[in-house]
Design a protein around this motif. Structure first.
Motif, PDB file in Angstrom:
ATOM      1  N   GLY A  17      61.487  42.049   3.053  1.00 27.94           N
ATOM      2  CA  GLY A  17      60.215  42.738   3.172  1.00 27.94           C
ATOM      3  C   GLY A  17      59.615  43.195   1.858  1.00 27.94           C
ATOM      4  N   GLY A  18      59.976  42.518   0.763  1.00 25.44           N
ATOM      5  CA  GLY A  18      59.472  42.906  -0.545  1.00 25.44           C
ATOM      6  C   GLY A  18      60.361  43.883  -1.280  1.00 25.44           C
ATOM      7  N   LEU A  19      61.471  44.307  -0.649  1.00 24.29           N
ATOM      8  CA  LEU A  19      62.421  45.230  -1.274  1.00 24.29           C
ATOM      9  C   LEU A  19      63.682  44.488  -1.677  1.00 24.29           C
ATOM     10  N   THR A  20      64.119  44.711  -2.924  1.00 26.76           N
ATOM     11  CA  THR A  20      65.415  44.229  -3.387  1.00 26.76           C
ATOM     12  C   THR A  20      66.218  45.449  -3.807  1.00 26.76           C
ATOM     13  N   ALA A  21      67.287  45.743  -3.084  1.00 23.18           N
ATOM     14  CA  ALA A  21      68.096  46.939  -3.323  1.00 23.18           C
ATOM     15  C   ALA A  21      69.468  46.544  -3.827  1.00 23.18           C
ATOM     16  N   THR A  22      69.801  46.982  -5.040  1.00 21.59           N
ATOM     17  CA  THR A  22      71.129  46.776  -5.600  1.00 21.59           C
ATOM     18  C   THR A  22      71.959  48.027  -5.338  1.00 21.59           C
ATOM     19  N   VAL A  23      73.096  47.854  -4.677  1.00 19.27           N
ATOM     20  CA  VAL A  23      73.937  48.992  -4.295  1.00 19.27           C
ATOM     21  C   VAL A  23      74.853  49.334  -5.472  1.00 19.27           C
ATOM     22  N   ILE A  24      74.552  50.439  -6.137  1.00 17.42           N
ATOM     23  CA  ILE A  24      75.296  50.850  -7.325  1.00 17.42           C
ATOM     24  C   ILE A  24      76.585  51.565  -6.947  1.00 17.42           C
ATOM     25  N   MET A  25      76.478  52.514  -6.023  1.00 13.89           N
ATOM     26  CA  MET A  25      77.625  53.293  -5.552  1.00 13.89           C
ATOM     27  C   MET A  25      77.507  53.467  -4.042  1.00 13.89           C
TER      28      MET A  25
ATOM     29  N   ALA B 109      71.444  53.592  -5.187  1.00 14.63           N
ATOM     30  CA  ALA B 109      70.910  52.225  -5.130  1.00 14.63           C
ATOM     31  C   ALA B 109      69.671  52.103  -5.997  1.00 14.63           C
ATOM     32  N   ASP B 110      69.532  50.952  -6.645  1.00 18.14           N
ATOM     33  CA  ASP B 110      68.357  50.604  -7.421  1.00 18.14           C
ATOM     34  C   ASP B 110      67.416  49.825  -6.502  1.00 18.14           C
ATOM     35  N   LEU B 111      66.178  50.304  -6.376  1.00 23.27           N
ATOM     36  CA  LEU B 111      65.212  49.689  -5.474  1.00 23.27           C
ATOM     37  C   LEU B 111      64.075  49.056  -6.270  1.00 23.27           C
ATOM     38  N   THR B 112      63.903  47.756  -6.128  1.00 27.17           N
ATOM     39  CA  THR B 112      62.779  47.048  -6.729  1.00 27.17           C
ATOM     40  C   THR B 112      61.795  46.690  -5.634  1.00 27.17           C
ATOM     41  N   LEU B 113      60.570  47.191  -5.762  1.00 28.88           N
ATOM     42  CA  LEU B 113      59.533  46.938  -4.769  1.00 28.88           C
ATOM     43  C   LEU B 113      58.511  45.966  -5.341  1.00 28.88           C
ATOM     44  N   ALA B 114      58.313  44.845  -4.649  1.00 26.21           N
ATOM     45  CA  ALA B 114      57.264  43.897  -5.022  1.00 26.21           C
ATOM     46  C   ALA B 114      55.905  44.498  -4.667  1.00 26.21           C
ATOM     47  N   PRO B 115      54.816  43.982  -5.261  1.00 29.59           N
ATOM     48  CA  PRO B 115      53.483  44.460  -4.865  1.00 29.59           C
ATOM     49  C   PRO B 115      53.261  44.332  -3.361  1.00 29.59           C
TER      50      PRO B 115
ATOM     51  N   LEU C 164      62.607  52.084  -8.275  1.00 27.25           N
ATOM     52  CA  LEU C 164      63.063  53.404  -7.855  1.00 27.25           C
ATOM     53  C   LEU C 164      64.579  53.461  -7.836  1.00 27.25           C
ATOM     54  N   MET C 165      65.113  54.683  -7.744  1.00 26.08           N
ATOM     55  CA  MET C 165      66.537  54.879  -7.472  1.00 26.08           C
ATOM     56  C   MET C 165      66.662  55.794  -6.262  1.00 26.08           C
ATOM     57  N   LEU C 166      67.494  55.385  -5.316  1.00 26.93           N
ATOM     58  CA  LEU C 166      67.808  56.181  -4.136  1.00 26.93           C
ATOM     59  C   LEU C 166      69.169  56.823  -4.347  1.00 26.93           C
ATOM     60  N   LEU C 167      69.220  58.150  -4.244  1.00 27.88           N
ATOM     61  CA  LEU C 167      70.464  58.898  -4.388  1.00 27.88           C
ATOM     62  C   LEU C 167      70.702  59.711  -3.130  1.00 27.88           C
ATOM     63  N   GLY C 168      71.924  59.705  -2.638  1.00 30.50           N
ATOM     64  CA  GLY C 168      72.218  60.468  -1.438  1.00 30.50           C
ATOM     65  C   GLY C 168      73.702  60.701  -1.280  1.00 30.50           C
TER      66      GLY C 168
END
Length: 321
Positions: free
Chosen positions: A166-174, A193-199, A254-258
């Motif tokens: 869906g335009g999101l590429t999420a790399t799971v860091i931890m 996770a590192d989140l790359t959002l396409a236009p 973006l970075m998602l932290l939780g």
């Protein structure tokens, strides 16, 4: 990475009493602090209003910086205790050395994970031959009491799981995101996770309702749960979510932290995460005396001196101001 403040403040955090049990929106402001004589970072955690996100207790965002004609990152040997350091790059590279003899160059998309446990020291620097731009984040994870005395070790993972759609590429860091788990060692339930959002991306990645979350913008602009988020910003989201709405018109990183709210109260000062002021004082004395933390070989320069302890008693309190 070190906290290079010459007069570091005492940070007391942890405990679940102040964790909102429902979704919230808290936009946290960063403050600039020096990483070296010519290099500044934006410190997002701890902040005046929020101390932790799960076990995440420290977040620095730096760059993109043009270091073509500069030495770039130059962090001398310094100690760590009771935590994990997570090195994440978007651009550039960082050379890691530590007192165990580890030597690794961390590049974009790779995880540099150092578990200090009972004691370790390390240095970080841009390689002599380096790329023009340096852009990344440095994060700390507080170790729970049952594991904070673990033997120190360093992990360098060059391949990490990716969740895409869906335009999101999420790399799971931890930790784990949407069923994919990072090879990085964790000691409490968390995710990074590192989140790359396409236009023109509009997605809803799944979340754990028992986790508290925050999203940091590395570059580009996005709308997170309806809140605009610009580069360098950190939006704290609280708990109780099963998914998260993220939108971007022009693309964003973006970075998602939780993580599960950290139940223990901790004392964080300089580069140490402890439970009492006496532990912090003992660690500072050991570093000043050249004991316990080992020696980093190969760094061209002196090691870092420990700053003076604050005059106020070091005590563990709550996770917010």
């Amino acid at each position: 990475m070190s906290n290079l403040d010459t007069q570091p403040t005492l940070t007391t955090c942890g405990g679940r009493a102040d964790v909102p049990g429902a979704p919230v929106h808290e936009l946290l402001k960063s403050r600039e602090v020096p990483l070296s004589e010519s290099h500044m970072v934006r410190r997002l955690l701890p902040s005046l209003g929020r101390r932790m996100i799960g076990a995440w207790c420290f977040v620095d965002h730096y760059g993109p910086d043009d270091i073509a004609d500069a030495p770039g990152m130059q962090v001398p040997p310094h100690p760590h205790l009771g935590l994990q350091t997570v090195s994440w790059l978007r651009e550039g590279s960082v050379l890691h050395r530590d007192s165990l003899g580890s030597l690794a160059t961390v590049r974009p998309g790779e995880l540099g994970l150092m578990t200090s446990g009972r004691a370790i020291s390390h240095s970080e620097e841009s390689p002599r031959e380096h790329a023009r731009l340096l852009h990344g984040a440095q994060l700390w994870v507080a170790l729970p009491d049952a594991h904070r005395g673990v033997d120190p070790h360093f992990e360098h993972h060059t391949e990490l799981p990716v969740v895409a759609g869906g335009g999101l590429t999420a790399t799971v860091i931890m930790g784990t995101l949407d069923g994919s788990t990072s090879p990085g060692t964790t000691y409490s339930p968390l995710v990074g996770a590192d989140l790359t959002l396409a236009p023109d991306t509009d997605v809803r990645p799944p979340l754990e309702p028992d986790f508290e979350y925050a999203v940091m913008s590395m570059s580009g602009e996005a709308e997170v749960d309806g809140v605009p988020l610009a580069p360098g910003g950190l939006l704290y989201l609280g708990c109780g979510r099963t998914s998260l709405s993220i939108r971007s018109t022009n693309g964003a990183d973006l970075m998602l932290l939780g993580g599960e709210p950290f139940a223990e109260e901790i004392v964080m000062w300089w580069n140490f995460v402890a439970r009492t002021g006496e532990e912090v004082t003992a660690a500072r004395t050991a570093w000043a005396n050249g004991s316990d933390f080992g020696t980093v070989n190969g760094y061209d320069g002196p090691r870092m001196d420990a700053p003076a302890l604050p005059s106020v008693p070091l005590r563990a309190r709550g996770r917010v101001r």
